[in-house]
Motif scaffolding. Sequence first.
Motif, PDB file in Angstrom:
ATOM      1  N   ALA A 159       0.401   8.633 -36.981  1.00 46.98           N
ATOM      2  CA  ALA A 159       0.113  10.016 -37.360  1.00 46.98           C
ATOM      3  C   ALA A 159      -0.869  10.653 -36.391  1.00 46.98           C
ATOM      4  N   ALA A 160      -1.894   9.910 -35.979  1.00 46.69           N
ATOM      5  CA  ALA A 160      -2.847  10.441 -35.008  1.00 46.69           C
ATOM      6  C   ALA A 160      -2.178  10.673 -33.666  1.00 46.69           C
ATOM      7  N   ALA A 161      -1.318   9.745 -33.256  1.00 41.89           N
ATOM      8  CA  ALA A 161      -0.636   9.868 -31.965  1.00 41.89           C
ATOM      9  C   ALA A 161       0.253  11.114 -31.915  1.00 41.89           C
ATOM     10  N   VAL A 162       1.015  11.335 -32.968  1.00 42.06           N
ATOM     11  CA  VAL A 162       1.915  12.491 -32.991  1.00 42.06           C
ATOM     12  C   VAL A 162       1.117  13.789 -33.055  1.00 42.06           C
ATOM     13  N   LEU A 163       0.030  13.802 -33.824  1.00 44.30           N
ATOM     14  CA  LEU A 163      -0.805  15.000 -33.891  1.00 44.30           C
ATOM     15  C   LEU A 163      -1.483  15.274 -32.552  1.00 44.30           C
ATOM     16  N   PHE A 164      -1.996  14.244 -31.911  1.00 40.73           N
ATOM     17  CA  PHE A 164      -2.590  14.421 -30.586  1.00 40.73           C
ATOM     18  C   PHE A 164      -1.568  14.989 -29.607  1.00 40.73           C
ATOM     19  N   ALA A 165      -0.337  14.472 -29.675  1.00 37.81           N
ATOM     20  CA  ALA A 165       0.715  14.969 -28.790  1.00 37.81           C
ATOM     21  C   ALA A 165       1.007  16.437 -29.065  1.00 37.81           C
ATOM     22  N   ARG A 166       1.066  16.804 -30.336  1.00 41.97           N
ATOM     23  CA  ARG A 166       1.301  18.211 -30.668  1.00 41.97           C
ATOM     24  C   ARG A 166       0.191  19.103 -30.118  1.00 41.97           C
ATOM     25  N   GLU A 167      -1.011  18.551 -29.999  1.00 36.82           N
ATOM     26  CA  GLU A 167      -2.140  19.314 -29.478  1.00 36.82           C
ATOM     27  C   GLU A 167      -2.267  19.221 -27.964  1.00 36.82           C
ATOM     28  N   GLY A 168      -1.269  18.591 -27.300  1.00 35.54           N
ATOM     29  CA  GLY A 168      -1.218  18.654 -25.842  1.00 35.54           C
ATOM     30  C   GLY A 168      -1.557  17.399 -25.090  1.00 35.54           C
ATOM     31  N   ALA A 169      -1.826  16.293 -25.767  1.00 31.95           N
ATOM     32  CA  ALA A 169      -2.224  15.065 -25.082  1.00 31.95           C
ATOM     33  C   ALA A 169      -1.024  14.185 -24.761  1.00 31.95           C
ATOM     34  N   ASP A 170      -1.119  13.452 -23.648  1.00 32.28           N
ATOM     35  CA  ASP A 170      -0.220  12.330 -23.388  1.00 32.28           C
ATOM     36  C   ASP A 170      -0.835  11.098 -24.045  1.00 32.28           C
ATOM     37  N   ILE A 171       0.030  10.189 -24.501  1.00 32.86           N
ATOM     38  CA  ILE A 171      -0.427   9.119 -25.390  1.00 32.86           C
ATOM     39  C   ILE A 171       0.019   7.754 -24.880  1.00 32.86           C
ATOM     40  N   ALA A 172      -0.879   6.787 -24.999  1.00 39.03           N
ATOM     41  CA  ALA A 172      -0.508   5.378 -24.859  1.00 39.03           C
ATOM     42  C   ALA A 172      -0.804   4.701 -26.190  1.00 39.03           C
ATOM     43  N   ILE A 173       0.123   3.888 -26.667  1.00 40.27           N
ATOM     44  CA  ILE A 173      -0.102   3.136 -27.900  1.00 40.27           C
ATOM     45  C   ILE A 173      -0.038   1.646 -27.591  1.00 40.27           C
ATOM     46  N   LEU A 174      -1.014   0.928 -28.127  1.00 40.48           N
ATOM     47  CA  LEU A 174      -1.060  -0.522 -27.993  1.00 40.48           C
ATOM     48  C   LEU A 174      -0.762  -1.112 -29.369  1.00 40.48           C
ATOM     49  N   LYS A 187       7.181   6.526 -30.016  1.00 40.59           N
ATOM     50  CA  LYS A 187       7.417   7.075 -28.679  1.00 40.59           C
ATOM     51  C   LYS A 187       8.373   8.260 -28.755  1.00 40.59           C
ATOM     52  N   ARG A 188       9.433   8.112 -29.533  1.00 43.46           N
ATOM     53  CA  ARG A 188      10.400   9.203 -29.680  1.00 43.46           C
ATOM     54  C   ARG A 188       9.751  10.441 -30.286  1.00 43.46           C
ATOM     55  N   LEU A 189       8.906  10.225 -31.281  1.00 42.96           N
ATOM     56  CA  LEU A 189       8.244  11.344 -31.946  1.00 42.96           C
ATOM     57  C   LEU A 189       7.276  12.062 -31.010  1.00 42.96           C
ATOM     58  N   ILE A 190       6.581  11.305 -30.171  1.00 45.16           N
ATOM     59  CA  ILE A 190       5.663  11.906 -29.200  1.00 45.16           C
ATOM     60  C   ILE A 190       6.439  12.701 -28.158  1.00 45.16           C
ATOM     61  N   GLU A 191       7.532  12.132 -27.692  1.00 39.74           N
ATOM     62  CA  GLU A 191       8.353  12.837 -26.703  1.00 39.74           C
ATOM     63  C   GLU A 191       9.005  14.076 -27.305  1.00 39.74           C
ATOM     64  N   ARG A 192       9.293  14.040 -28.593  1.00 40.02           N
ATOM     65  CA  ARG A 192       9.811  15.219 -29.286  1.00 40.02           C
ATOM     66  C   ARG A 192       8.811  16.374 -29.238  1.00 40.02           C
ATOM     67  N   GLU A 193       7.518  16.029 -29.151  1.00 40.90           N
ATOM     68  CA  GLU A 193       6.477  17.054 -29.048  1.00 40.90           C
ATOM     69  C   GLU A 193       6.286  17.533 -27.612  1.00 40.90           C
ATOM     70  N   GLY A 194       7.103  16.989 -26.694  1.00 42.60           N
ATOM     71  CA  GLY A 194       7.026  17.431 -25.304  1.00 42.60           C
ATOM     72  C   GLY A 194       5.992  16.703 -24.469  1.00 42.60           C
ATOM     73  N   ARG A 195       5.491  15.572 -24.969  1.00 43.87           N
ATOM     74  CA  ARG A 195       4.493  14.814 -24.234  1.00 43.87           C
ATOM     75  C   ARG A 195       5.046  13.454 -23.825  1.00 43.87           C
ATOM     76  N   THR A 196       4.300  12.748 -22.991  1.00 39.89           N
ATOM     77  CA  THR A 196       4.695  11.433 -22.495  1.00 39.89           C
ATOM     78  C   THR A 196       4.016  10.348 -23.310  1.00 39.89           C
ATOM     79  N   CYS A 197       4.751   9.252 -23.558  1.00 34.83           N
ATOM     80  CA  CYS A 197       4.192   8.125 -24.304  1.00 34.83           C
ATOM     81  C   CYS A 197       4.413   6.826 -23.549  1.00 34.83           C
ATOM     82  N   LEU A 198       3.358   6.057 -23.397  1.00 39.61           N
ATOM     83  CA  LEU A 198       3.410   4.721 -22.823  1.00 39.61           C
ATOM     84  C   LEU A 198       3.203   3.719 -23.952  1.00 39.61           C
TER      85      LEU A 198
END
Length: 286
Positions: free
Chosen positions: A57-72, A84-95
């Motif tokens: 939830a934090a990752a997707v919200l951060f992405a909606r607010e403009g951040a690129d995200i890495a999840i461990l 990853k799919r949800l983050i990319e749906r927000e137009g951001r990159t996910c590692l």
Amino acid sequence: MSSEQQQTMPPQVQDKQPGHETEMNPRPDYEPRYPGSGRLNGKVALITGGDSGIGRAAAVLFAREGADIAILYLNEGKDAQETKRLIEREGRTCLTIAGDVGDPNVCRSAVDQVVQRFGKLDVLVNNAAEQHPKKDIAEITPDQIDRTFRTNIFGYFYMVQAAMPHLKKGSAIINTTSVTAYRGSSELLDYSATKGAIVAFTRSLAQKLASEGIRVNGVAPGPIWTPLIPSTFPVEKVKQFGANTPMKRPGQPNEVAPSYLFLACEDSSYITGTVLHPNGGDPTEA
């Protein structure tokens, strides 16, 4: 009130931790509740335990607010790919990075991969955790104590140590503690101890890094519907999860994620060494 009247969730269990969001009924609610406003534009965030639950939830919200995200994450590959799919749906990159935060080499490698991919690191969210309820303290083995502390607090140290060379003025560290750090838990003695240690770590690190312009804060969730719950507790406890809060229900991950956003962005520029308490009204906090 009868057991049936107190039921908050359908009965369910999973046979091993950390648990899988894909197997939960109902699925936790991770969807951000409002449009983004660019509060993290240009930022890069690394979130441990970011594959599911509060981390997702934090990752997707951060992405909606403009951040690129890495999840461990540990081994929940299917959940991680969905995040990853949800983050990319927000137009951001996910590692996505698989590994155990209890291993300092994994933590160093994860940070190195983030910096190689994105060129920097602005926000570190320490969120990975495990818990193993025991009714009798004699049942808590040395191996369990070591495992719980290694994941829940050693991993926070290791991640911060790995991240520090890349953090700068304006960066933020956010540590996930728990309501159990404040009110205790008779069947989660080692887990509660680690969560108390996280509070002290957060306050101390905040003092250490304030002069460098790096803010360090924490979030202490109450009972939140995440994969850790059906993979930890027996059916009867899952059925009544969250019923003992003033709100008489568990929280959803997207009710907690805004606390992380607030602490990650400039809205909290004059806040460090504090802990937010999204806990359904539990009055036990300090």
